[in-house]
Design an enzyme around this catalytic site. Sequence first.
Site, PDB file in Angstrom:
ATOM      1  N   LYS A 177    -124.965 -40.217  85.400  1.00  0.00           N
ATOM      2  CA  LYS A 177    -124.681 -41.642  84.541  1.00  0.00           C
ATOM      3  C   LYS A 177    -122.957 -41.104  83.157  1.00  0.00           C
ATOM      4  CE  LYS A 177    -124.271 -45.085  84.856  1.00  0.00           C
ATOM      5  NZ  LYS A 177    -125.101 -46.040  84.619  1.00  0.00           N
ATOM      6  N   HIS A 178    -122.219 -41.706  83.477  1.00  0.00           N
ATOM      7  CA  HIS A 178    -120.592 -40.882  82.558  1.00  0.00           C
ATOM      8  C   HIS A 178    -120.802 -39.597  82.206  1.00  0.00           C
ATOM      9  CE1 HIS A 178    -119.467 -44.867  83.682  1.00  0.00           C
ATOM     10  NE2 HIS A 178    -120.902 -45.542  82.858  1.00  0.00           N
ATOM     11  N   ASN A 225    -122.811 -34.155  69.771  1.00  0.00           N
ATOM     12  CA  ASN A 225    -124.136 -33.805  70.242  1.00  0.00           C
ATOM     13  C   ASN A 225    -125.225 -34.154  70.518  1.00  0.00           C
ATOM     14  OD1 ASN A 225    -123.907 -32.555  67.640  1.00  0.00           O
ATOM     15  ND2 ASN A 225    -123.700 -33.795  67.123  1.00  0.00           N
ATOM     16  N   HIS A 260    -118.749 -30.200  76.391  1.00  0.00           N
ATOM     17  CA  HIS A 260    -117.625 -30.836  76.098  1.00  0.00           C
ATOM     18  C   HIS A 260    -116.557 -30.631  77.657  1.00  0.00           C
ATOM     19  CE1 HIS A 260    -118.317 -32.343  72.006  1.00  0.00           C
ATOM     20  NE2 HIS A 260    -118.662 -31.693  71.511  1.00  0.00           N
TER      21      HIS A 260
END
Length: 391
Positions: A66-67, A230, A391
């Site tokens: 999810k996302h 994180n 990221h």
Amino acid sequence: MNELELKYGCNPNQKPSRIFVKNGDLPIEVLSGRPGYINFMDAFNGWQLVKELKEATGLPAAASFKHVSPAGAAVGLPLDETLRKIYWVDDMGELSPLASAYARARGADRMSSFGDFISLSDVCDADTARIIKREVSDGVIAPGYEPEALEILKSKKNGNYNVIAIDPAYRPEPIERKSVYGIVFEQGRNELKIDEELLKEVVTSNKEIPDSAKIDLIISLITLKYTQSNSVCFAKGGQAIGIGAGQQSRVHCTRLAGNKADNWFLRQCPKVLNLSFVDNIRRADRDNAIDVYIGEDYMDVLADGRWESIFKEKPEVFTKEEKRAWLDQMTDVALGSDAFFPFGDNIDRAFKSGVKYVAQPGGSVRDDQVIETCDKYGMAMAFTGIRLFHH
């Protein structure tokens, strides 16, 4: 085909949108539906995760995304009766290893997995497709689909369910790029292999990490490799049971992941297993009711005039003391972190959720304090020497 036009980007106002490769063809085929920008982000990150889990453990693997972060990830170990019940597959008979992997991945954090994008390491079989069919989900990516499985999936969402096949032989270029604010970023892909070799430097007084815990630590580390940083991951019994993603503070990651792990275990308490729901309650409403019942806002589902629409009989309050007594039975949990723990407070919180085995890079100026805290609780901690930011 070297490009695929998408409806829009992250948001409807972000047009045009496409995925493409500069050389050769796209390694995917859309068999059903029309996947969007975020769907593909979830699909490609999830595919890498399950592919690496399969390579590291030899077991079929599944992830629920999810996302652009996993809500759950697991390998295909058999489910006991309690897990079959809390994952809502106790009516489905014996499941294939791949179906068991997805039941675990979906079931770890059902609130977060609602509307997920699924990644499967192996060809999707009918057992797995039947589980997917009954859940609210956006789509699935796998290296292939058995004919019966594909028919089941194509019937979902009135034929609009997103089904993607990916070429398992595809290998991306060694350099990856992305653009932010018109500036192109470039870096070497993170091709680091995660296996037992990373767990050899055990720095605590307790040096014993059994093979089962090593598998759980590997699962946690591979999961973290594809989780927005994180991040911290609790794992037990071949699956992630709590993932804390995208927090600015590491202790907040640990608290978030620990709370999710606690909820996973609290759902196995007889007091929760024996909740009697009204007939025909929707799966999402049932999951939400359980989440509220075991939390601090339990009166939201137990108040007069409210519980009658959820339960056949009004449940007793699940007291703080009862929950703590049940959680004290949770043991042998593994914990991975994508970067070093700067303070021992992370270990203090982890201990409350049954953590006994830890894997983290090391390298903090307070490593001694963290090791000392692990020793206080009898934990075994390995320094991997590698950071897994994503990221």
